[in-house]
Design an enzyme around this catalytic site. Structure first.
Site, PDB file in Angstrom:
ATOM      1  N   GLU A 165    -107.772  11.326 -56.934  1.00 50.18           N
ATOM      2  CA  GLU A 165    -106.501  11.488 -57.373  1.00 50.18           C
ATOM      3  C   GLU A 165    -105.397  11.372 -56.129  1.00 50.18           C
ATOM      4  O   GLU A 165    -104.651  12.226 -55.888  1.00 50.18           O
ATOM      5  CB  GLU A 165    -106.284  12.536 -58.225  1.00 50.18           C
ATOM      6  CG  GLU A 165    -106.989  12.581 -59.366  1.00 50.18           C
ATOM      7  CD  GLU A 165    -106.432  13.742 -60.467  1.00 50.18           C
ATOM      8  OE1 GLU A 165    -105.791  14.530 -60.126  1.00 50.18           O
ATOM      9  OE2 GLU A 165    -107.136  13.764 -61.379  1.00 50.18           O
ATOM     10  N   GLU A 370    -113.341  11.505 -64.733  1.00 54.86           N
ATOM     11  CA  GLU A 370    -112.921  12.687 -65.077  1.00 54.86           C
ATOM     12  C   GLU A 370    -112.284  12.663 -66.561  1.00 54.86           C
ATOM     13  O   GLU A 370    -111.636  11.407 -66.774  1.00 54.86           O
ATOM     14  CB  GLU A 370    -111.872  13.653 -64.261  1.00 54.86           C
ATOM     15  CG  GLU A 370    -112.502  14.081 -63.181  1.00 54.86           C
ATOM     16  CD  GLU A 370    -111.505  15.007 -62.418  1.00 54.86           C
ATOM     17  OE1 GLU A 370    -110.543  15.511 -62.846  1.00 54.86           O
ATOM     18  OE2 GLU A 370    -111.613  15.030 -61.067  1.00 54.86           O
TER      19      GLU A 370
END
Ligand code: BG6
Length: 474
Positions: A165, A370
């Site tokens: 991220e 995820e």
């Protein structure tokens, strides 16, 4: 598009789940590990500390056995940079190498494919003192660390993820606890995008290094990708959605895949005097680095509308509240979507739309790194009836199958999280795991592991290679 018949999941599909070192391992200063920025950050009173987490460091065998019992084909975890290199560079901590060797071997013993994230929000504190990603040398630090990992683990790890991220690090550093800003900085935005640039160059160089050192391995980025919708079909809302899509999503992947900055983002940065400086060789490095797949985290879509100059900006408080910026976009909620107990929107169809969009833009296989539902799980008589999680996961898995039927290449699904762990900013009360870890925010209790209802359900899903998604509510 509705299909009359769904395609099956590929035979080699990587069914598994994810964790990250600083959220799951604990043992934060044990066996020679150096502190990371997460261990030294100042936290508001009443926040869970990261010394113990789920104590995976000491329970990894039991945890991997539980994953094997669910039938995992893959386990995505991160390596704590400062466990391997306590100072970030230089001396290697043999005990750190031993731990990850054991973890990887344990996975292999159970035929679980390790998927390793190199960097998940935990900069070694020693490197923060040297300027973190603001320092141009950070590119070389990351390369040195990557070389150590490829040398020690490359014989058994075939899937690598560079930076978790990076887009959230750039847009939400303070929320994640990984924010670094040099003193006397006069243009914070420029500094943040300079750090981001160093990460992009470091990532590109590490992808190149991986291909040189480990020709059979595959490597990719792992941003958080949420397709951004326009609130209405008002043309100005569509422009706002394009703006936020570019700033939130495409910047990161355009550079990773094509080696060039997204033109919308570049002109946005130019107007703010925030374009990053390129050092000699950067442009070439960006062009040379190529991912083999796109890893991405998806929790929900985002929705925005036009933000005229008069409107106040909203400060984002986590990955779901995108905030806003005058003249660029304004986040708003989507009336068609339900929300979780923690106020996050739920959008399985948006998951399919995101996969379609990613594949159309980049034509690379997708690996879901995820996806998941954070909730207040309750342990009652040794059981956890988390049918809400099963519902969420089931709906998302169905959409993967639809995306596959649409012709999108999806190679794996690794939801968050394999076992309960500490949330980025909501402590231990916000749980995501298939396995319940018996501890509270502050009381470490027994740390005993309990199989949730979702555990048994996911086992069935994997066994049937995604054919059997049914469940009975308890
Ligand atoms: C992702 C991160 O943003 O979302 C994880 O990669 C994080 O580290 C997960 O835990 C869920 O977010 P949160 O804030 O609920 O923990």
């Amino acid at each position: 598009m509705y299909h009359k018949e769904q395609k099956s999941f590929p035979k080699e599909f990587l069914w598994g789940a994810s964790t990250s070192a600083y959220q799951v391992e604990g043992a934060s200063l044990e066996d020679g590990k150096g502190p990371s920025c997460q261990d030294v950050k100042s936290v508001p009173e009443g926040t869970t500390d990261l010394k113990v987490c789920a104590d995976h460091y000491h329970h990894y065998k039991e945890d991997i056995a539980l994953m094997a019992e669910m039938g995992f084909k893959s386990y995505r975890f991160s390596i704590a940079w400062s466990r391997v290199l306590p100072e970030g560079t230089g001396t290697i901590n043999q005990k750190g190498i031993d731990f990850y060797n054991n973890l990887i071997n344990e996975c292999r013993k159970h035929q679980i494919e390790p998927i390793v994230t190199m960097f998940h929000f935990d900069m070694p504190a020693a490197l923060d003192k040297r300027g973190s990603w603001s320092n141009r040398d950070s590119v070389d630090w990351f390369l040195e660390y990557a070389r150590v990992m490829f040398e020690h683990f490359g014989d058994r790890v075939r899937y690598w993820l560079t930076i978790n991220e990076q887009n959230m690090l750039t847009l939400l550093g303070p929320v994640i606890g990984s924010f670094y800003m040099p003193e006397n900085c006069t243009n914070q935005m420029k500094e943040i995008y300079q750090q981001n640039h160093h990460q992009l160059v470091a990532q590109a160089k590490v992808m190149t290094l991986c291909h040189e050192m480990l020709p059979d391995a595959k490597i990719g980025p792992a941003p958080n990708i949420s397709l951004v919708y326009a609130e209405k079909c008002k043309p100005e809302d569509v422009l706002a959605a394009q703006n936020y899509n570019a700033i939130r999503n495409w910047l990161y992947l355009d550079v990773a895949v094509y080696g060039t900055y997204n033109h919308l983002v570049w002109s946005y940065l130019e107007e703010r005097g925030a374009c990053p400086e390129f050092s000699e060789g950067d442009a070439e490095a960006l062009k040379n680095g190529h991912p083999d797949f796109i890893g991405f985290n998806y929790y929900a879509s985002a929705t925005v509308r036009e933000n005229n100059e008069m409107e106040n900006d909203g400060e984002p408080s986590d990955q779901q509240s995108g905030g806003g910026e005058a003249g660029i976009y304004m986040s708003c909620s989507n009336p068609y979507l339900a929300k979780t107990e923690f106020g996050w929107e739920v959008d399985p169809v948006g998951f399919r739309a995101t996969m379609r969009e990613l594949y159309s833009r980049y034509h690379l296989p997708l690996l879901v790194t995820e996806n998941g539902l954070g909730a207040y799980d309750k342990l009652e008589n040794g059981k956890i009836h988390d049918f809400y999680r099963i519902k969420y996961l089931k709906e998302h898995i169905k959409e993967i199958q639809s995306a596959i039927t649409d012709g999108v290449a999806v190679i794996g699904y690794n939801p968050w999280s394999a076992i309960d762990l500490v949330s980025t900013h909501e402590g231990m009360k916000k749980r995501y795991g298939f396995v319940f870890v018996d501890r509270d925010e502050f009381d470490l209790k027994t740390l005993k592991r309990y199989r949730k209802d979702s555990f048994y359900w996911y086992k069935k899903v994997i066994e049937s290679n995604g054919c059997d998604l049914e469940y009975q509510e308890a």
